[in-house]
Design a protein around this motif. Structure first.
Motif, mmCIF file in Angstrom:
data_model
loop_
_atom_site.group_PDB
_atom_site.id
_atom_site.type_symbol
_atom_site.label_atom_id
_atom_site.label_comp_id
_atom_site.label_asym_id
_atom_site.label_seq_id
_atom_site.Cartn_x
_atom_site.Cartn_y
_atom_site.Cartn_z
ATOM 1 N N UNK A 298 5.864 -3.803 -1.908
ATOM 2 C CA UNK A 298 4.769 -2.959 -1.840
ATOM 3 C C UNK A 298 4.031 -3.565 -0.367
ATOM 4 N N UNK A 299 3.168 -2.722 0.392
ATOM 5 C CA UNK A 299 2.602 -2.886 1.485
ATOM 6 C C UNK A 299 1.573 -4.073 1.204
ATOM 7 N N UNK A 300 1.583 -4.996 1.855
ATOM 8 C CA UNK A 300 0.479 -6.182 1.596
ATOM 9 C C UNK A 300 -0.948 -5.751 1.780
ATOM 10 N N UNK A 301 -0.986 -4.849 2.828
ATOM 11 C CA UNK A 301 -2.241 -4.244 3.219
ATOM 12 C C UNK A 301 -2.877 -3.900 1.725
ATOM 13 N N UNK A 302 -2.200 -3.278 0.885
ATOM 14 C CA UNK A 302 -2.795 -2.885 -0.311
ATOM 15 C C UNK A 302 -3.666 -3.642 -1.215
ATOM 16 N N UNK A 303 -3.211 -5.095 -0.983
ATOM 17 C CA UNK A 303 -4.042 -5.953 -1.934
ATOM 18 C C UNK A 303 -4.827 -6.782 -1.106
ATOM 19 N N UNK A 304 -5.023 -6.153 0.322
ATOM 20 C CA UNK A 304 -6.090 -6.935 1.068
ATOM 21 C C UNK A 304 -7.388 -6.821 0.616
ATOM 22 N N UNK A 305 -8.145 -7.825 0.210
ATOM 23 C CA UNK A 305 -9.647 -7.892 -0.163
ATOM 24 C C UNK A 305 -10.605 -7.329 0.608
ATOM 25 N N UNK A 306 -10.003 -7.455 1.935
ATOM 26 C CA UNK A 306 -11.140 -6.805 2.895
ATOM 27 C C UNK A 306 -11.365 -5.173 3.004
ATOM 28 N N UNK A 307 -10.282 -4.568 2.284
ATOM 29 C CA UNK A 307 -10.499 -3.162 2.410
ATOM 30 C C UNK A 307 -10.913 -2.856 1.142
ATOM 31 N N UNK A 308 -11.688 -1.421 1.198
ATOM 32 C CA UNK A 308 -12.331 -0.751 0.171
ATOM 33 C C UNK A 308 -11.473 -0.495 -0.993
ATOM 34 N N UNK A 309 -10.129 -0.340 -0.783
ATOM 35 C CA UNK A 309 -9.247 0.072 -1.742
ATOM 36 C C UNK A 309 -9.176 -0.806 -3.003
ATOM 37 N N UNK A 310 -9.311 -0.476 -4.166
ATOM 38 C CA UNK A 310 -9.012 -1.099 -5.462
ATOM 39 C C UNK A 310 -7.758 -1.051 -5.911
ATOM 40 N N UNK A 311 -7.073 -2.136 -5.767
ATOM 41 C CA UNK A 311 -5.503 -1.973 -6.232
ATOM 42 C C UNK A 311 -5.352 -2.757 -7.481
ATOM 43 N N UNK A 312 -4.918 -2.015 -8.492
ATOM 44 C CA UNK A 312 -4.465 -2.377 -9.927
ATOM 45 C C UNK A 312 -3.064 -2.395 -10.303
ATOM 46 N N UNK A 313 -2.613 -3.396 -10.540
ATOM 47 C CA UNK A 313 -1.556 -3.584 -11.152
ATOM 48 C C UNK A 313 -1.424 -4.061 -12.668
ATOM 49 N N UNK A 314 -1.001 -3.110 -13.614
ATOM 50 C CA UNK A 314 -1.109 -3.537 -14.865
ATOM 51 C C UNK A 314 0.090 -3.832 -15.446
#
Length: 371
Positions: A298-314
């Motif tokens: 997966x793109x590492x930017x998805x997990x970047x805490x500096x972005x407003x995106x909340x990425x959840x992996x259940x």
């Protein structure tokens, strides 16, 4: 030398405190009498009363007679009672007008719609749930004012083509029924904003004609058998919420970034092994929920805490069945399981919205309870 022990007579201490308490109570009584006779207290009472009346919109002429303010509590109660009565009557009148355009039906005793419904073509909303109704009649086309068709948890196996003639339809909820297809005529409902087909278990595709639905902002097709994101969904340019969880997706289309308005994307419980970099082009995406069991890329930017995106992996922990103490196996229906999943995810997402960031990891525990 031994320890010195000082002994007090407790009755003396008790008598001292009782005397002080009596004196304090006598002082309180005199002070209350003084305030009762005081003009300042009377003025304060009148000011508070006037302020209360003004706050509640009571005309001055009601509580002020010949220059004197009537501070009677009964007067205020009477005024409030009359006001509440008027508000209640207005509320009932509004509800009456509103309910005149709403049809509600629930209960397993219903196997078909009542015959009288055909004559009520002025209705704007149908709310039908938890019945044994299997067919929506073709005369639905007569309800040209229809805005909301809310039909969850029934036994509906077919939607009539005539549904496409409901030009004012805004919401269609046919979740947790037994649909195997959606009529292509639904694409003619150009004002549709919300479509929920989740929990039907057997849906594998949506007709291409639904590409015409440019006003749709919400699509839920979770708990079905979609192998890919339907093409028509990718053409819904105003889509903000897409739930395609619990299906059979193995990948996402490379042009997923066509959904420029997408804010919430739920992919939980699929068979995805990677996420495309095109997801990074969805600038308005605020919440992405996936299953982490099979993901390897997966793109590492998805997990970047500096972005407003909340990425959840259940990480899922499925339990297919449970056993009673006597060893008898208890099976849940597939729809019950899917409905539980939906309720869990709904509650979890609501909780996430209130947080500034998502937790570092989440474990979902599934269980069944035999009462």
């Amino acid at each position: 030398m031994g320890h010195k022990v000082v002994v007090f007579d407790i009755s003396v201490v008790r008598a001292l405190w009782e005397t002080r308490v009596k004196k304090h109570k006598a002082w309180q009584k005199k002070e209350a009498e003084r305030l009762e006779k005081s003009a300042l207290e009377k003025i304060k009472e009148e000011w508070n009363f006037v302020a209360e009346c003004r706050r509640k919109g009571i005309p001055q002429a009601v509580y002020c007679k010949n220059g004197f303010v009537d501070t009677s509590v009964r007067l205020l109660e009477k005024i409030e009672r009359n006001s509440l009565t008027r508000q209640s009557l207005l509320s009932k009148e509004r509800d009456k007008r509103s309910s005149a355009f709403v049809f509600e039906l629930s209960g397993e005793q219903w196997t078909e719609l009542p015959d009288s419904l055909k004559e009520q073509t002025h209705l704007k909303e149908w709310h039908i749930s938890n019945t044994l109704i299997q067919i929506i009649p073709t005369y639905i086309e007569l309800f040209q004012a229809m805005r909301i068709l809310d039909l969850p948890k029934n036994q509906i196996s077919h939607l009539p083509a005539e549904i496409g003639r409901l030009k004012n339809l805004r919401e269609l909820n046919v979740s947790f029924n037994h649909l195997k297809s959606i009529p292509l005529e639904l694409g003619d409902c150009e004002n549709l904003e919300k479509l929920d087909c989740s929990g039907n278990l057997e849906l594998t595709e949506l007709p291409f004609e639904l590409s015409n639905l440019k006003q749709v902002t919400f699509v839920d097709i979770a708990a079905n058998k979609f192998a890919s994101v339907p093409i028509c969904v990718l053409r819904m340019s105003n889509l903000q919420w897409l739930d395609i969880s619990n299906n059979s997706l193995t990948d996402l289309p490379q042009d997923i970034d066509r959904l420029e308005e997408l804010q919430t994307f739920i992919l939980y419980k699929n068979k995805l092994t990677y996420l495309p970099y095109a997801l990074l082009n969805l600038k308005k995406l605020a919440l992405l929920v996936v299953s982490g069991d099979h993901l390897v890329e997966l793109p590492t930017a998805l997990c970047d805490s500096s972005t407003p995106l909340k990425f959840v992996s259940l990480m899922d922990n499925p339990i297919d069945n449970t056993q009673c103490e006597d060893g008898v196996e208890v099976m849940e229906s597939e729809q019950d399981r899917q409905h539980f999943d939906k309720e869990f995810l709904k509650a979890y997402i609501e909780d996430l919205k209130e947080r500034e960031s998502v937790p570092s990891y989440t474990t979902k525990v599934s269980f069944s309870l035999q009462l």
